[in-house]
Design a protein around this motif. Structure first.
Motif, PDB file in Angstrom:
ATOM      1  N   SER A  77       0.845  -1.197   0.000  1.00 22.75           N
ATOM      2  CA  SER A  77       0.000   0.000   0.000  1.00 22.75           C
ATOM      3  C   SER A  77       0.878   1.244   0.000  1.00 22.75           C
ATOM      4  N   PHE A  78       0.349   2.306  -0.632  1.00 28.83           N
ATOM      5  CA  PHE A  78       1.082   3.553  -0.780  1.00 28.83           C
ATOM      6  C   PHE A  78       0.121   4.715  -0.557  1.00 28.83           C
ATOM      7  N   GLY A  79       0.496   5.614   0.346  1.00 26.45           N
ATOM      8  CA  GLY A  79      -0.328   6.763   0.668  1.00 26.45           C
ATOM      9  C   GLY A  79       0.237   8.042   0.101  1.00 26.45           C
ATOM     10  N   PRO A  80      -0.356   9.181   0.471  1.00 25.16           N
ATOM     11  CA  PRO A  80       0.056  10.459  -0.126  1.00 25.16           C
ATOM     12  C   PRO A  80       1.473  10.884   0.231  1.00 25.16           C
ATOM     13  N   SER A 110      -4.580   7.234  -2.289  1.00 24.33           N
ATOM     14  CA  SER A 110      -3.862   6.014  -1.949  1.00 24.33           C
ATOM     15  C   SER A 110      -3.963   4.998  -3.067  1.00 24.33           C
ATOM     16  N   ALA A 111      -2.987   4.100  -3.092  1.00 24.43           N
ATOM     17  CA  ALA A 111      -2.996   2.958  -4.014  1.00 24.43           C
ATOM     18  C   ALA A 111      -2.742   1.709  -3.193  1.00 24.43           C
ATOM     19  N   GLY A 112      -3.714   0.802  -3.188  1.00 28.47           N
ATOM     20  CA  GLY A 112      -3.537  -0.486  -2.553  1.00 28.47           C
ATOM     21  C   GLY A 112      -3.290  -1.536  -3.619  1.00 28.47           C
ATOM     22  N   LEU A 113      -2.251  -2.330  -3.465  1.00 26.28           N
ATOM     23  CA  LEU A 113      -1.885  -3.339  -4.453  1.00 26.28           C
ATOM     24  C   LEU A 113      -2.105  -4.729  -3.874  1.00 26.28           C
ATOM     25  N   CYS A 114      -2.754  -5.598  -4.643  1.00 31.14           N
ATOM     26  CA  CYS A 114      -2.928  -7.004  -4.290  1.00 31.14           C
ATOM     27  C   CYS A 114      -2.289  -7.858  -5.382  1.00 31.14           C
ATOM     28  N   TYR A 115      -1.493  -8.817  -4.970  1.00 35.24           N
ATOM     29  CA  TYR A 115      -0.817  -9.722  -5.894  1.00 35.24           C
ATOM     30  C   TYR A 115      -1.417 -11.110  -5.743  1.00 35.24           C
TER      31      TYR A 115
END
Length: 212
Positions: A77-80, A110-115
């Motif tokens: 996850s990546f926030g501002p 935000s960008a939440g990444l799921c693999y």
């Protein structure tokens, strides 16, 4: 994990196709809607491979009933205030903000990444209702990179009873799917396990402030 790239997406550069009239909206019941823009991210397969290898993925464990189990996917996850892992994600966020400015009225932060490594990885039925999505209409934008998987949606059985008509969208290789209106409050969504062959996939979820 083997990844079969798309023959239509062999370019090493990443660019974004237009949104506008190319976005297909499907109105759902109870004030929800879904937008679909197939092939939005050009050069998505090389981007998938970069994220697959360069993101610091984390595994999580969660309590379920009387035991602790592995979450069946890897997360990031990546926030501002974070350094995002690729400038293409920043370009996506900015393009989505421009397109949905009138409906959303605020930026995606935000960008939440799921693999999802294979068909055994999944996410169960849920809505993004931990934060503001519980009581407010909002927009959550999902970019699917890598092998296609089916994103399923159904009306919430706890609100509308069991047996509501479900819908599904098979997305991958740079497709954009956006859930808006009351979708997080009145519908659940899931990526269900499958016994069919399924290659690896990365889902990138862009959310505004306070939507989890």
């Amino acid at each position: 994990m083997y990844f079969q790239g798309s023959l239509l997406d062999a370019d090493t550069g990443v660019s974004l196709a237009g949104l506008g009239a190319a976005v297909q909206r499907r109105e759902l019941a109870h004030g929800a809607w879904v937008d679909l823009r197939p092939g939005w991210v050009r050069g998505s397969d090389p981007l998938f491979l970069r994220l697959q290898t360069e993101v610091r993925w984390r595994a999580e464990r969660r309590e379920m009933y009387d035991s602790v189990v592995d979450v069946p996917r890897l997360l990031a996850s990546f926030g501002p205030h974070d350094d995002w892992p690729d400038p293409a994600l920043v370009a996506m966020r900015e393009a989505l903000e421009d397109h949905y400015a009138a409906e959303l009225g605020e930026p995606f932060v935000s960008a939440g990444l799921c693999y999802y490594r294979d068909g055994r990885d999944s996410v169960a039925w849920h809505g993004d209702r931990i934060g503001r999505g519980r009581a407010e209409d909002t927009v959550v934008a999902i970019v699917s990179l890598g092998s296609p998987r089916r994103l399923s949606l159904r009306p919430r059985p706890d609100l509308f009873g069991p047996g509501g008509e479900a819908v599904g969208f098979r997305v991958g290789h740079g497709d954009l799917l956006v859930m808006g209106g009351s979708c997080q409050r009145t519908w659940d969504h899931a990526v269900l396990k499958t016994a069919k062959p399924a290659g690896p996939r990365i889902s990138v979820q862009f959310r505004p402030r306070g939507v989890l």
